[in-house]
Design a protein around this motif. Structure first.
Motif: not given
Length: 302
Positions: A161, A165, A186, A193, A196-197, A200, A224, A254
């Motif tokens: 990430a 960015q 995101q 992606l 990545e999610w 998380w 983040w 967020t």
């Protein structure tokens, strides 16, 4: 009239020099490296010679393949100030360039993919060894515990990430456009992606029942949050966003992104990355943007 030729800049030349250093450091040929990052060899050659700029996606691929950060590629050090927050204790350029460092990166990539696709509790050390063509003993050498693999997967998420960015936001001076771009970066669309999610979400679940993992999670998530806060603060300072509410808005935004992302990943009926984007844009329009005073729409009778 022929197409405009890219004019080389000192930044481009410095990036090309750093990439050449990495190729020499790790013993890459241009052909092997172009294959590793999915770039045509002729384009790589032009970029290394300063006749073509490395776009954002290529910078991210180069950083991933070599263990450096995009910040290092662009600025020569990991903690250069950009439009995104620098991680605390994660996403640092690897100093090791030997076979062991490359093996560790290969193992981590395989583990990250497997954990994202199958789930942490369904991935065995033998699965990781098979995926990267090595032995279980080699996995244990670099990552003594399976729990440690999940921690490293989270750190890898942070680096991905951060690199993305830094590469994409550096040339977006307008805070509003930058915030919208940050959101796009995101959204859980596309394989990378969504993986990545997935990582998380699994870390969130493990953190809820394992207090020992919380410090790493807090440190990782903080980057983040600070990236969103930086953008909101820049916008308020520029007179684009409402003043005095950057921290509150950062927490709201967020949290909204987290909740919507989980709904998309869970395939909740009526959700999609596009719908998620629309909801977030609506929140920004209503709660974040500082709108100029409008004329009173009420009119006098008669």
């Amino acid at each position: 009239m022929t197409g405009t030729r890219h004019a080389s800049t000192p930044v481009d030349a410095a990036v090309a020099e750093r990439v050449r250093e990495l190729l020499a450091r790790d013993g890459w040929t241009q052909r092997r490296f172009s294959e590793a990052i999915g770039l045509e060899e002729t384009k790589l050659s032009k970029s290394l010679a300063g006749r073509r700029r490395f776009p954002a996606a290529e910078l991210v691929a180069i950083a991933d393949a070599t263990g450096v950060t995009v910040n290092w590629l662009l600025h020569g050090h990991d903690d250069a100030r950009t439009h995104t927050a620098v991680p605390r204790g994660a996403a640092r350029t690897e100093s090791g360039s030997d076979r062991g460092a490359r093996a560790r990166r290969r193992i981590l990539d395989a583990a990250w993919n497997l954990i994202a696709d199958r789930g942490y509790h369904r991935v065995r050390t033998a699965d990781v060894a098979h995926a990267c063509g090595t032995s279980p003993a080699a996995i244990h050498y670099h990552f003594p515990t399976r729990s440690g693999l999940l921690d490293e997967a989270l750190r890898h998420n942070v680096k991905l990430a951060f690199d993305r960015q830094v590469a994409a936001l550096g040339e977006v001076p307008d805070p509003h456009a930058r915030l919208l771009r940050l959101i796009d970066l995101q959204l859980p669309s596309g394989l990378l992606l969504r993986r990545e999610w997935s990582i998380w979400i699994q870390v969130w679940a493990e953190t809820a029942i394992d207090p020992a993992r919380r410090a790493l999670y807090w440190d990782s998530y903080d980057r983040w949050y600070r990236s969103v806060l930086m953008t909101l603060t820049d916008g308020a300072d520029a007179g684009v966003f409402v003043p005095g509410r950057a921290e509150a808005l950062a927490r709201q935004l967020t949290a909204l992104i987290d909740g919507l992302g989980i709904q998309v990943m869970a395939a909740t009926p009526g959700t999609s990355p596009e719908e998620m984007r629309a909801v977030l844009h609506d929140f920004i329009d209503r709660a974040v943007l500082l709108r100029p005073a409008t004329h009173d729409t009420a009119t006098e009778a008669g």
